[in-house]
Motif scaffolding. Structure first.
Motif, PDB file in Angstrom:
ATOM      1  N   LYS A 309       0.823  -1.346   0.097  1.00 28.23           N
ATOM      2  CA  LYS A 309      -0.175   0.108  -0.079  1.00 28.23           C
ATOM      3  C   LYS A 309       0.782   1.193   0.010  1.00 28.23           C
ATOM      4  N   THR A 310       2.073   1.243   0.739  1.00 22.39           N
ATOM      5  CA  THR A 310       2.919   2.603   0.771  1.00 22.39           C
ATOM      6  C   THR A 310       3.244   3.018  -0.721  1.00 22.39           C
ATOM      7  N   PHE A 311       3.473   2.038  -1.304  1.00 23.60           N
ATOM      8  CA  PHE A 311       3.956   2.210  -2.967  1.00 23.60           C
ATOM      9  C   PHE A 311       2.521   3.265  -3.360  1.00 23.60           C
ATOM     10  N   VAL A 431      -4.515   8.280   5.273  1.00 24.03           N
ATOM     11  CA  VAL A 431      -4.639   7.989   6.485  1.00 24.03           C
ATOM     12  C   VAL A 431      -4.203   6.386   6.552  1.00 24.03           C
ATOM     13  N   ASP A 432      -3.022   6.204   6.971  1.00 22.09           N
ATOM     14  CA  ASP A 432      -2.543   4.642   6.812  1.00 22.09           C
ATOM     15  C   ASP A 432      -3.171   3.996   8.285  1.00 22.09           C
ATOM     16  N   GLU A 433      -3.582   2.360   7.808  1.00 21.43           N
ATOM     17  CA  GLU A 433      -4.073   1.823   8.869  1.00 21.43           C
ATOM     18  C   GLU A 433      -5.202   2.444   9.569  1.00 21.43           C
ATOM     19  N   GLN A 434      -6.023   3.113   8.898  1.00 19.81           N
ATOM     20  CA  GLN A 434      -7.037   3.841   9.127  1.00 19.81           C
ATOM     21  C   GLN A 434      -8.032   3.316   9.935  1.00 19.81           C
ATOM     22  N   VAL A 592       0.939  -3.001  13.436  1.00 15.62           N
ATOM     23  CA  VAL A 592       0.823  -2.353  12.422  1.00 15.62           C
ATOM     24  C   VAL A 592       1.992  -1.768  11.694  1.00 15.62           C
ATOM     25  N   GLY A 593       1.910  -2.096  10.336  1.00 14.53           N
ATOM     26  CA  GLY A 593       2.716  -1.658   9.379  1.00 14.53           C
ATOM     27  C   GLY A 593       4.345  -1.725   9.554  1.00 14.53           C
ATOM     28  N   VAL A 594       4.982  -2.313  10.674  1.00 15.39           N
ATOM     29  CA  VAL A 594       6.219  -2.415  10.605  1.00 15.39           C
ATOM     30  C   VAL A 594       6.802  -3.286   9.546  1.00 15.39           C
TER      31      VAL A 594
END
Ligand code: ADP
Ligand code: MG
Length: 730
Positions: A309-311, A431-434, A592-594
């Motif tokens: 998703k970051t891309f 908004v990441d990991e909303q 989350v996300g790491v």
């Protein structure tokens, strides 16, 4: 105090009843101030007397569950054995019993007199006196029995009793009786049902008046169920209406038109060390087609952990940050990128520096400038002294740049939604990991203005479709349903027996092969009374010490949890990323996300304490590269449902499948996670029923389409406007 002539829903309780100050405080704590609040304070469950074990009835050899209040507790040592232990006395109105926890002296620190507890254990005897040995202990906020040992005395002919969540000064019985009094004062005559009659008839739902009687004083179970169904429908319907109306309102505003130059975009995309997946390309197509429309985008990007998703966020950010504002040929629109933890914000900041460093930006080849703002730090890239790195700056300075529009990208935590953060030209909020943010927090990032920024919400916690339909009624959905090529399916093993040795050997092997490992524990330190009485669960501190000293003296072991100082957390993550730390023992802060692609093995202790979606997230930490990844799910629980849930993790194909399973396997009590989406436990019950959610959605959709301003439904409108005001548009 005299009875007022008319009791309406809006009448404050203190003008109806004589209340002591303890009762007043208790009610306030429960969110109950007027008659309507009390009527909507629903029972958490119903019970019949047969279910309840009285302390007075306990006998040696029983395995029993009791509810009671703590009378006293102390630590002591076994008379001869010198074993440290906790001794407590608990009473339930019918009697008192001693409870003993051997080897667990710390428990006494968590028990305070008057605390309400549920205890399950085996009744033993010593010197003719019964006691419960090592009972499982759960803190509770309701007692099915009141202090006298009887439920509503004098009403024993009814089989079916509501049980309400209690608080200091307010018993379940108090609530029951006061609701009955409200009924007898005629409050129901003054109540207007917000749901249109035709909708009630269509779905065979009771009217508000009937439902209130049935939920608080049911004659039979089916009445209570009908009533609950109605309130659940109402809740989902209201959320849907609010979301649909919000969507209609958003579309009345303008959105920035963003049409990035193809060549520049292709050049920027080529900076990434991989080829985007078809899903990522598809997601970007959706986003860029929204960007052209001139109305604000509201899009949810839902993609399993590791789907990249970051891309997508980075490419969208690039397009916006290189677009001038509508009224100007110079300058640029701004991007706000909000993440739920400092660790994650730092991580995104670092990745973005890589993507946006020199050569990314305008034709001159300058980098695109990026700011970082968290609760504890403000940074800016590039640094004047070192153009390839970032530097700390004062918060005031950073905010000044943001307000002047000079900083195209600002990454951060909740700090981004403080009033002091004012963008000049905010074009896109990501908004990441909303799911980690409340609707209100998400809404705040996108403040109301002539131009509303585009919103890209991203989530990896796959949620059941019914829930997505309910809470994201205002967003368009894009799925990232494909993993980058070459990812091997993770090997997940469910472990109940203690074959730790094998797991430890496996960890050793992986690390010797150059990989890294996570060990997740449910707790930070020894018992944390804040979180209820989660006992026998491993803690990060103790476990890290144990493995560093006894198991893996040859490796570096790091610790990470939410109570550490931000600088410490950052340092540990840095060391882990570099490979200087081999094993990271952490709480679910890393959920989350790491992103540390070299970590390939994760051990989750006390797994029954986590939700399935959360476990899936945790597991996602180790599927970020093309190395084979492993996940060990450990539990000491013998509960069958727990086992079933955890086993689902082994077989499930993806997070979406898991989310559905989680919903069906968990009891509604465990679903209280709904609060983060502004849904009550009752509403969460409704979420289990796709037909009901679809019906509520369809009705809301129809009403807003016919009458967007809700002029024909003044009561609905006022309810919904209050809701919108609270969540989005203040
Ligand atoms: P998530 O969707 O969970 O946020 P990330 O954006 O953190 O996932 O991506 C996970 C990892 O996959 C990162 O290391 C990222 O660089 C990498 N990645 C992303 N897209 C691709 C791709 N198309 N091909 C290969 N690797 C990719
Ligand atoms: Mg992510």
């Amino acid at each position: 105090m005299k009875d007022p002539d008319v009791t309406t829903p809006a009448t404050p309780l203190e003008t109806i009843f004589r209340l002591t100050s303890i009762q007043k405080n208790g009610l306030t704590k429960l969110g109950v101030t007027n008659a309507d609040d009390l009527l909507h304070y629903f029972p958490t469950r119903y019970t019949s007397i047969a279910e309840i074990k009285h302390i007075a009835d306990l006998a040696k050899g029983d395995t029993a569950t009791i509810y009671g209040r703590v009378v006293s507790s102390k630590t002591s040592k076994g008379f001869r054995t010198k074993i440290p232990m906790t001794e407590a006395v608990v009473e339930d109105g019918t009697g008192r019993i001693k409870c003993v926890w051997f080897h667990q002296a710390y428990i006494s620190k968590m028990l305070v007199p008057e605390m309400m507890v549920k205890l399950s254990g085996h009744v033993e005897e010593r010197g003719g006196v019964p006691y419960i040995a090592n009972p499982e202990l759960v803190r509770t906020n309701e007692l099915p029995l009141d202090a006298s040992g009887s439920l509503f005395e004098g009403e024993k002919e009814t089989q079916f009793y509501p049980v309400y969540s209690e608080t200091k000064g307010i018993t379940s019985r108090f609530i029951y009786h006061h609701i009955q009094k409200l009924f007898s004062k005629g409050v129901l005559d003054n109540i207007v049902d917000p749901i249109p009659k035709d909708i009630l008839a269509k779905y065979n739902l009771p009217t508000l008046t009937t439902a209130l009687v049935w939920i608080h004083a049911p004659q039979k179970e089916s009445d209570a169920q009908s009533a609950r169904k109605r309130f659940a429908f109402e809740e989902v319907f209201m959320i849907q209406l609010a979301r649909q109306r919000e969507r209609a309102l958003t579309k009345e505003h303008s959105g920035f038109v963003i049409e990035p130059e193809e060549k520049a975009l292709a050049h920027f995309t080529s900076r990434f060390p991989f080829k985007p997946t078809a899903s990522q390309i598809h997601a970007l197509k959706d986003i860029f087609s929204d960007f052209k429309k001139g109305i604000p985008m509201g899009r949810l990007l839902e993609g399993d952990v590791g789907s990249g998703k970051t891309f997508v966020a980075a490419i969208s950010a690039y397009a916006v940050a290189t677009t001038p504002p509508h009224d100007n040929k110079f300058g640029n629109l701004q991007v706000a990128y909000m993440a739920p933890t400092e660790i994650l914000a730092e991580q995104h900041f670092k990745s973005f520096i890589e993507y946006f460093q020199s050569g990314a930006g305008d034709k001159s080849g300058n980098p695109i400038e990026i700011g970082l703002l968290t609760g504890s730090v403000a940074k800016k890239f590039p640094s004047k002294l070192d153009p390839s790195g970032a530097t700390k700056v004062s918060k005031a300075q950073l905010l000044k740049w943001v307000a002047e529009g000079k900083l195209p990208i600002l990454i951060g935590t909740h700090a981004l939604i403080q009033k002091s953060v004012q963008f000049k030209n905010l074009g896109l909020a990501i908004v990441d990991e909303q799911h980690k943010f409340g609707t209100m927090q998400r809404g705040k990032l996108v403040r109301k203005d002539t131009f509303i920024p585009h919103l890209l919400s991203m989530t990896a916690t796959p949620i059941p479709r019914t829930l997505a339909l309910t809470i994201y009624g205002n967003l368009d959905l894009t799925l990232l349903d494909e993993m980058p090529v070459g990812r091997l399916p993770i090997k997940t093993e469910f472990v109940t027996k203690n074959n730790r040795k094998e797991i430890e050997e496996h960890i050793r092997e992986e690390i010797n092969n150059g990989r890294q490992a996570y060990i997740i524990c449910p707790r930070i330190n020894e018992p944390d009374p804040e979180k209820g009485l989660a006992l026998n669960a491993k803690s990060v501190i103790t476990e890290a010490k144990r493995i560093a000293e006894d198991i893996f003296p040859e490796f570096e072991v790091g610790v990470l949890h939410g109570k550490m100082k931000p600088a410490e957390k950052e340092w540990v993550m840095e060391e882990f990323k570099k490979g200087a730390i081999h094993i990271l023992v952490a709480t679910s802060v890393i959920e989350v996300g790491v992103n540390v692609p070299n970590a390939t093995i994760i051990v989750i202790e006390g797994a029954e304490r986590f939700g399935l979606a959360q476990l899936h997230q945790l597991r996602g930490r180790v599927i970020r590269s093309n190395h084979q990844a492993y996940c060990y799910i450990l539990t000491d629980s013998t509960n069958e449902v727990s086992h079933k849930r955890l086993k689902a993790l082994v077989g499930a194909k993806n997070g979406f499948e898991l989310a559905e399973l989680d919903l069906t396997l968990r009891g509604s009590g465990e679903l209280s996670g709904g609060k983060q989406w502004g849904i009550s436990d009752l509403g969460m019950e409704a979420i289990k029923n796709i037909k009901m959610v679809e019906a509520a959605r369809a009705e809301a959709y129809r009403i807003i389409a016919e009458n967007p301003d809700l002029t024909k439904y003044p009561l609905l409108r006022s309810k919904i406007d209050t809701h919108l005001k609270e969540t989005h548009w203040e």
